[in-house]
Scaffold this active site. Structure first.
Site, PDB file in Angstrom:
ATOM      1  N   ASP A   1     -47.070 -17.375 -48.953  1.00 18.81           N
ATOM      2  CA  ASP A   1     -45.637 -17.635 -48.845  1.00 18.81           C
ATOM      3  C   ASP A   1     -44.931 -16.962 -50.017  1.00 18.81           C
ATOM      4  OD1 ASP A   1     -46.111 -19.115 -46.615  1.00 18.81           O
ATOM      5  OD2 ASP A   1     -45.980 -21.065 -47.615  1.00 18.81           O
TER       6      ASP A   1
ATOM      7  N   ARG B   1     -49.286 -28.223 -31.279  1.00 21.48           N
ATOM      8  CA  ARG B   1     -49.140 -28.488 -32.706  1.00 21.48           C
ATOM      9  C   ARG B   1     -47.705 -28.200 -33.102  1.00 21.48           C
ATOM     10  NH1 ARG B   1     -49.895 -25.725 -37.854  1.00 21.48           N
ATOM     11  NH2 ARG B   1     -50.543 -27.256 -39.408  1.00 21.48           N
TER      12      ARG B   1
ATOM     13  N   HIS C   1     -53.220 -18.405 -46.382  1.00 21.63           N
ATOM     14  CA  HIS C   1     -53.486 -19.442 -45.393  1.00 21.63           C
ATOM     15  C   HIS C   1     -53.060 -18.935 -44.022  1.00 21.63           C
ATOM     16  CE1 HIS C   1     -49.465 -20.009 -47.117  1.00 21.63           C
ATOM     17  NE2 HIS C   1     -49.077 -20.514 -45.951  1.00 21.63           N
TER      18      HIS C   1
ATOM     19  N   HIS D   1     -51.506 -15.080 -44.597  1.00 28.65           N
ATOM     20  CA  HIS D   1     -50.391 -14.638 -45.430  1.00 28.65           C
ATOM     21  C   HIS D   1     -50.300 -15.553 -46.648  1.00 28.65           C
ATOM     22  CE1 HIS D   1     -48.846 -17.990 -43.074  1.00 28.65           C
ATOM     23  NE2 HIS D   1     -47.896 -18.155 -43.991  1.00 28.65           N
TER      24      HIS D   1
END
Length: 354
Positions: A216, A283, A273, A214
């Site tokens: 941002d 994570r 990204h 996607h």
């Protein structure tokens, strides 16, 4: 009816060797910082920021609260959901079929909004949680504004606060998001002690997408994660190539959003990204999404329009863009729907495109 520009799911993906992003040290001479940030936004759309000035205790505080929340039983975490889009979510991303190997908390950065949401999360000590989140938001918002003013200077804008004032607006629609990517394979005691920075061929084959590809939509994103790898950028030169980014818990990673690409008339890149889940380690990442108010009109700034680079995007409000964003899949090229054609004509109104 305008067709949507979607990233084909069937396109072969290639992951290349891990690499570092351009590094910006805020302690460098201001002229150098301005020049290198502008270059990084033009060529990469991302950069790594060190000596950023955000206190370690502020970062440690939100890390601690995030770890404690995500370690709660599912029944407790679900009290803060389902996301609408704010609140707690797991696996499901949005309302259009996107899923990932994660759970998350999404807050509006308005202090009253944070306080209201936190009461659902931490009944025993809501003041502590909201205080930590507010402190983090204040520090990172100030950092975002500093970066945006540096960018305004670097671009030679007459009004160097053209970007930062949108973030400082009391009605700013900025968000903060906590993402947790649990490990998806059990790890033995021996493996816990070993360094897993190098993955086996089988692990690479079984990599799972934690949060799909996607861009941002906001103006600017400031991201930080723990020491677990996961962030990957799509190569600006080849859409099949994904470039893993080395983690650095002491740094922030900053990326251009769709709104900033539009305001710079395409000079800056809002790069695709994604985040990959790790087979054996959790994570944890925190994002600050710097956004304008809903009624703000986004358009290419006059200094960014030239004979060689005529206006590329039509004006739109942030509310209009959000409406489109929530109606599409993650991988959709939303900004393309606001593109101006070569003759200078605007496409049909965006609410007629879907």
């Amino acid at each position: 009816m305008v067709g949507l520009a979607l990233m084909p799911e069937s396109r072969e993906r290639v992951v290349v060797q891990q690499q570092d992003l351009p590094v910006i040290d805020l302690s460098w001479r201001k002229e150098r910082v301005r020049r290198l940030i502008v270059r990084a936004c033009e060529e990469f759309g991302f950069f790594k920021l060190i000596n950023h000035g955000v206190q370690k205790k502020v970062i440690d505080g939100i890390d601690r609260e995030a770890r404690e929340f995500f370690s709660l039983p599912a029944s407790e975490k679900q009290k803060a959901g389902p996301p609408n889009p704010l609140g707690y979510g797991s696996k499901k991303i949005g309302n259009n079929g996107d899923t990932g190997e994660l759970e998350y908390l999404l807050f509006h950065t308005n202090p009253s909004s944070i306080s209201q949401r936190v009461r659902m999360i931490s009944e025993e000590d809501p003041l502590s949680f909201s205080s930590v989140v507010n402190e983090y938001v204040e520090a990172v918002r100030e950092l975002a504004c500093e970066l945006m003013e540096i960018i305004g200077e670097g671009l030679g804008l007459e009004n160097t606060s053209a970007f930062s004032r949108l973030i400082r607006d009391d009605e700013s629609d900025s968000l903060v998001r906590l993402n947790h990517y649990p490990p998806y394979l059990r790890r033995s005691a021996e493996e816990e002690e070993a360094d897993d920075s190098t993955k086996t061929k089988e692990e690479i084959k079984n990599l799972r997408v934690g949060f799909g590809e996607h861009t941002d939509p906001q103006i600017l994103t400031i991201l930080r994660s723990n020491d677990v790898e996961g962030l990957q950028l799509q190569s600006p030169l080849d859409g099949r190539v994904w470039i893993p980014v080395k983690s650095d818990p002491s740094a922030f990673f900053v990326n251009v959003g769709d709104a900033l690409q539009a305001m710079t008339n395409g000079r800056f890149l809002s790069v695709r990204h994604r985040a990959m889940a790790n087979a054996k380690r959790s994570r944890l990442s925190t994002m600050f999404f710097a956004a304008p108010s809903l009624q703000t009109c986004i358009y290419p700034l006059p200094e960014m329009i030239t004979a060689e680079n005529p206006q590329r995007y039509r004006p739109y409000t942030w509310a209009e863009f959000k409406k489109i964003m929530y109606s599409l899949r993650l991988a959709s090229n939303r900004l393309e729907l606001f593109h101006v054609d070569r003759k200078g004509n605007y496409p049909s109104r965006s609410d007629e495109m879907i």
